[in-house]
Write an enzyme that holds these catalytic residues in place. Structure first.
Site, mmCIF file in Angstrom:
data_model
loop_
_atom_site.group_PDB
_atom_site.id
_atom_site.type_symbol
_atom_site.label_atom_id
_atom_site.label_comp_id
_atom_site.label_asym_id
_atom_site.label_seq_id
_atom_site.Cartn_x
_atom_site.Cartn_y
_atom_site.Cartn_z
ATOM 1 N N GLY A 74 0.844 -1.187 0.000
ATOM 2 C CA GLY A 74 0.000 0.000 0.000
ATOM 3 C C GLY A 74 0.872 1.226 0.000
ATOM 4 O O GLY A 74 2.057 1.152 0.338
ATOM 5 N N CYS A 106 5.345 -6.145 1.640
ATOM 6 C CA CYS A 106 5.729 -4.739 1.702
ATOM 7 C C CYS A 106 5.018 -4.033 2.862
ATOM 8 O O CYS A 106 5.291 -4.330 4.013
ATOM 9 C CB CYS A 106 5.457 -4.072 0.350
ATOM 10 S SG CYS A 106 6.276 -2.496 0.184
ATOM 11 N N TYR A 107 4.094 -3.120 2.564
ATOM 12 C CA TYR A 107 3.329 -2.468 3.635
ATOM 13 C C TYR A 107 2.737 -3.527 4.570
ATOM 14 O O TYR A 107 2.718 -3.353 5.798
ATOM 15 C CB TYR A 107 2.214 -1.629 3.017
ATOM 16 C CG TYR A 107 1.313 -0.929 4.013
ATOM 17 C CD1 TYR A 107 1.699 0.257 4.605
ATOM 18 C CD2 TYR A 107 0.071 -1.471 4.344
ATOM 19 C CE1 TYR A 107 0.874 0.901 5.512
ATOM 20 C CE2 TYR A 107 -0.765 -0.831 5.250
ATOM 21 C CZ TYR A 107 -0.358 0.357 5.835
ATOM 22 O OH TYR A 107 -1.186 0.988 6.728
ATOM 23 N N HIS A 120 8.206 -7.348 -3.667
ATOM 24 C CA HIS A 120 6.933 -7.742 -4.290
ATOM 25 C C HIS A 120 7.091 -9.038 -5.090
ATOM 26 O O HIS A 120 7.586 -8.998 -6.211
ATOM 27 C CB HIS A 120 6.439 -6.633 -5.218
ATOM 28 C CG HIS A 120 5.942 -5.432 -4.474
ATOM 29 N ND1 HIS A 120 4.655 -5.330 -4.024
ATOM 30 C CD2 HIS A 120 6.580 -4.304 -4.071
ATOM 31 C CE1 HIS A 120 4.505 -4.186 -3.383
ATOM 32 N NE2 HIS A 120 5.668 -3.536 -3.401
ATOM 33 N N GLU A 140 4.831 -10.643 -6.489
ATOM 34 C CA GLU A 140 3.821 -10.729 -7.541
ATOM 35 C C GLU A 140 4.237 -10.063 -8.843
ATOM 36 O O GLU A 140 3.650 -10.323 -9.880
ATOM 37 C CB GLU A 140 2.497 -10.115 -7.046
ATOM 38 C CG GLU A 140 2.478 -8.601 -6.868
ATOM 39 C CD GLU A 140 3.031 -8.129 -5.524
ATOM 40 O OE1 GLU A 140 3.784 -8.893 -4.888
ATOM 41 O OE2 GLU A 140 2.737 -6.987 -5.128
ATOM 42 N N SER A 195 -21.215 -3.400 -27.221
ATOM 43 C CA SER A 195 -20.617 -2.844 -28.433
ATOM 44 C C SER A 195 -20.224 -3.943 -29.403
ATOM 45 O O SER A 195 -19.988 -3.683 -30.575
ATOM 46 C CB SER A 195 -19.368 -2.038 -28.054
ATOM 47 O OG SER A 195 -18.352 -2.922 -27.611
ATOM 48 N N GLY A 196 -20.133 -5.162 -28.890
ATOM 49 C CA GLY A 196 -19.669 -6.249 -29.743
ATOM 50 C C GLY A 196 -18.186 -6.506 -29.557
ATOM 51 O O GLY A 196 -17.633 -7.453 -30.102
ATOM 52 N N GLY A 197 -17.512 -5.650 -28.771
ATOM 53 C CA GLY A 197 -16.104 -5.852 -28.458
ATOM 54 C C GLY A 197 -15.948 -6.968 -27.429
ATOM 55 O O GLY A 197 -16.941 -7.462 -26.883
ATOM 56 N N ASP A 199 -14.766 -7.115 -24.269
ATOM 57 C CA ASP A 199 -15.141 -6.926 -22.876
ATOM 58 C C ASP A 199 -16.656 -6.875 -22.672
ATOM 59 O O ASP A 199 -17.196 -7.552 -21.800
ATOM 60 C CB ASP A 199 -14.501 -5.647 -22.317
ATOM 61 C CG ASP A 199 -13.008 -5.629 -22.571
ATOM 62 O OD1 ASP A 199 -12.455 -6.707 -22.858
ATOM 63 O OD2 ASP A 199 -12.404 -4.542 -22.496
ATOM 64 N N SER A 200 -17.331 -6.081 -23.478
ATOM 65 C CA SER A 200 -18.772 -5.984 -23.258
ATOM 66 C C SER A 200 -19.455 -7.288 -23.656
ATOM 67 O O SER A 200 -20.466 -7.668 -23.059
ATOM 68 C CB SER A 200 -19.375 -4.779 -23.994
ATOM 69 O OG SER A 200 -19.364 -4.956 -25.383
ATOM 70 N N LYS A 205 -6.962 -9.111 -19.545
ATOM 71 C CA LYS A 205 -7.544 -9.424 -20.856
ATOM 72 C C LYS A 205 -7.507 -10.914 -21.203
ATOM 73 O O LYS A 205 -8.488 -11.477 -21.669
ATOM 74 C CB LYS A 205 -6.792 -8.626 -21.926
ATOM 75 C CG LYS A 205 -7.526 -8.512 -23.247
ATOM 76 C CD LYS A 205 -8.519 -7.392 -23.179
ATOM 77 C CE LYS A 205 -9.241 -7.132 -24.468
ATOM 78 N NZ LYS A 205 -10.064 -5.925 -24.378
#
Ligand code: XMP
Length: 512
Positions: free
Chosen positions: A54, A81-82, A168, A170, A222-224, A226-227, A368
């Site tokens: 953080g 870390c934090y 970190h 990750e 939208s057809g993309g 993500d949506s 993604k």
């Protein structure tokens, strides 16, 4: 859910990356607000707790701090870390500011392997980003690794199964970072690693149901990628309660609306409404040539059309968005009050606030590639999941100068030929984007015995990893030749095709 790992979020920009790494180890993880009570964590049956990093200092007066009873749950805790400093301080150690903020790469030397560093090389490169460090450890803890700058780069109380990492694990720059996380999950928390995207789908469906209850949800489709994935997912969870709206702004590619209708209405049986708004958009764009003005008009009109649809439907409580993790910027105030902010999206920014709708963002934790895998799990076709990005303002920013119907027709036809040839040759899925741009320039040509004086099409085909930088794709000349020939022969109004060979920067991918 007995396998879940809780990641308590103290506002690090890497919290989601930790969750992703856990998923990569096939363990279910859930991000909780840092102040979540220990009893809630116990009720959820978490197998382990990770305290994220953080931006605050644990030395600050109102530093965010978790429920101290979580150390009494008998569950392993890993502070990063934090999170390390917090745990160290809360359990009786002391923390001090470093003279110099440690940032970036350093060499970690492991002193005691134990379970956490099982199979890890004796020295590894690790990635740091901190301004405080431990000065003395709480009872029961000892150092298990150090760097040149820090004697307490990794600490452990093996008995109580409490671990802390100053670096970190990750982030990509830490060598064997995922192995360290895997050790924590498998060897320390006793997770089995049987979790998969199919299971993610199940929990996501349950979460959506719990979140929206019997309310209705609206989503701009939208057809993309993500949506589309968000629509399929939410539809699976709540069926008819989801209403999708496709705004036909008159700036779509050839047959785009039809393809969306076919897939979602016919195959997915989704409740899809099409707002036919081409006239509104195009009349407002009449005579406009300035790119920023075009974008503003298109964005504003989109919101109005969408709002009108919502009003017409009445009784909508939620707005669903396909926001992904990279769209989410973790923003934390100096005082240390973690809050997630959504980047104002160029397409639908400001919508939920104005319409007093609550947000549902089921893809918020995902990257993604994970969204694509989730989409595949939901049965979405490859053409949708691997579709190239398409800007919100659509062909509006690909017709240079004034946007008119004849110009849009010409661009659509040329673009469809390019798309067809890119798909046929397999290059469509190898490049980042490939599209046509209409240039309102007349040049001279000859066709048969006749002299022509017609417009130009530019081909923009780029390779990129994240759209921040891009380079023009070196496609085979035969393929480029075929595309050019077909456009000039088949598209009325075009007698010349040129290839854009600029990189980004200094150019951009889109022409406007
Ligand atoms: P530029 O042209 O800035 O584009 O190099 C970078 C990436 O963003 C896409 N793009 C947009 N996407 N709404 C979007 O959803 C927009 O307004 C928009 N403008 C550009 C562009 O296609 C490229 O992938």
């Amino acid at each position: 859910m007995s396998q879940a790992i809780a990641v308590l979020d103290f506002g690090s920009q890497y919290t989601q990356v930790i969750a992703r790494r856990i998923r990569e180890c096939h363990v279910y993880s859930r991000i909780y607000p840092y102040a979540t009570s220990a009893s809630e964590l116990r009720a959820d049956g978490v197998k382990g707790i990770i305290l994220s990093g953080g931006p605050s200092s644990v030395l600050a007066k109102d530093a965010p701090s978790p429920d101290r009873r979580l150390f009494e749950l008998g569950v392993p805790v890993l502070g990063i870390c934090y999170g390390l400093q917090l745990m160290g301080k809360m359990l009786g150690g002391t923390v001090e500011p470093t003279r110099q903020r440690e940032y970036g790469d350093s060499l970690l030397t492991i002193r005691k392997k134990g379970k956490l560093f099982h199979g890890i090389k004796p020295t590894i490169h690790v990635w740091n980003s901190h301004g405080d460090q431990m000065r003395s450890l709480p009872d029961g803890f000892s150092t298990i690794a150090r760097t040149e700058n820090s004697d307490y780069a990794a600490i452990a109380d093996e008995e109580r199964r409490f671990y802390g990492l100053q670096f970190h694990p990750e982030v990509f720059h830490t060598e064997q970072g995922t192995d360290i996380i895997r050790n924590y999950l498998y060897r320390i928390c006793g997770c089995k690693g049987a979790w998969s995207m199919a299971e993610y789908l199940e929990t996501a469906v349950e979460r959506i149901r719990a979140e929206v209850g019997s309310e209705r949800v609206i989503l701009g489709l939208s057809g993309g990628v993500d949506s589309s994935v968000a629509a399929a997912l939410i539809h699976k969870a709540i069926g008819e309660q989801l209403i999708c709206v496709f705004v036909d702004n008159g700036l779509c590619r050839l047959n785009e609306r039809e393809a969306v209708e076919k897939l979602f209405r016919e195959n997915f049986k989704l409740n899809l409404r099409v707002a036919r708004a081409a006239n509104v958009f195009l009349s407002r764009l009449k005579g406009v040539t300035n790119p920023e003005q075009k974008r503003k008009i298109i964005g504003r009109t989109f919101i109005q059309v969408f709002e009108r649809e919502v009003k017409r439907l009445g009784n909508i409580a939620f707005l669903a968005q396909g926001t992904l993790y990279p769209d989410v910027i973790e923003s934390v105030s100096i005082e240390g009050n973690p809050a997630a902010l959504i980047k104002s999206h160029h397409n639908v920014g400001g919508l939920p606030k104005r319409m007093k709708l609550q947000l549902v963002e089921p893809l918020r934790e995902l990257f993604k590639d994970e969204v694509r895998r989730l989409g595949a799990e939901l049965g979405l076709p490859k053409e949708v999941l691997w579709r190239q990005p398409f800007p919100g303002p659509g062909l509006g920013v690909r017709v240079m100068g004034e946007i008119t119907r004849p110009r849009l027709r010409v661009l659509r036809e040329a673009d469809a030929i390019l798309l067809q040839e890119m798909k046929k040759s397999g290059y469509y899925y190898k490049v980042w984007q490939s599209f046509a741009v209409f240039l309102p320039v007349h040049t001279v040509g000859v066709m048969g015995d006749e002299r022509t004086y017609e417009n130009v099409i530019a081909l923009r085909i780029v390779e990129s990893i994240d759209a921040m930088t891009a380079d023009w794709a070196r496609l085979p000349h035969e393929l480029l030749g075929r595309i050019s020939n077909r456009i000039i022969n088949e598209v009325k109004g075009i007698n010349r095709v040129v290839l854009d060979i600029s990189s980004k920067p200094p150019s951009t991918i889109e022409w406007e």
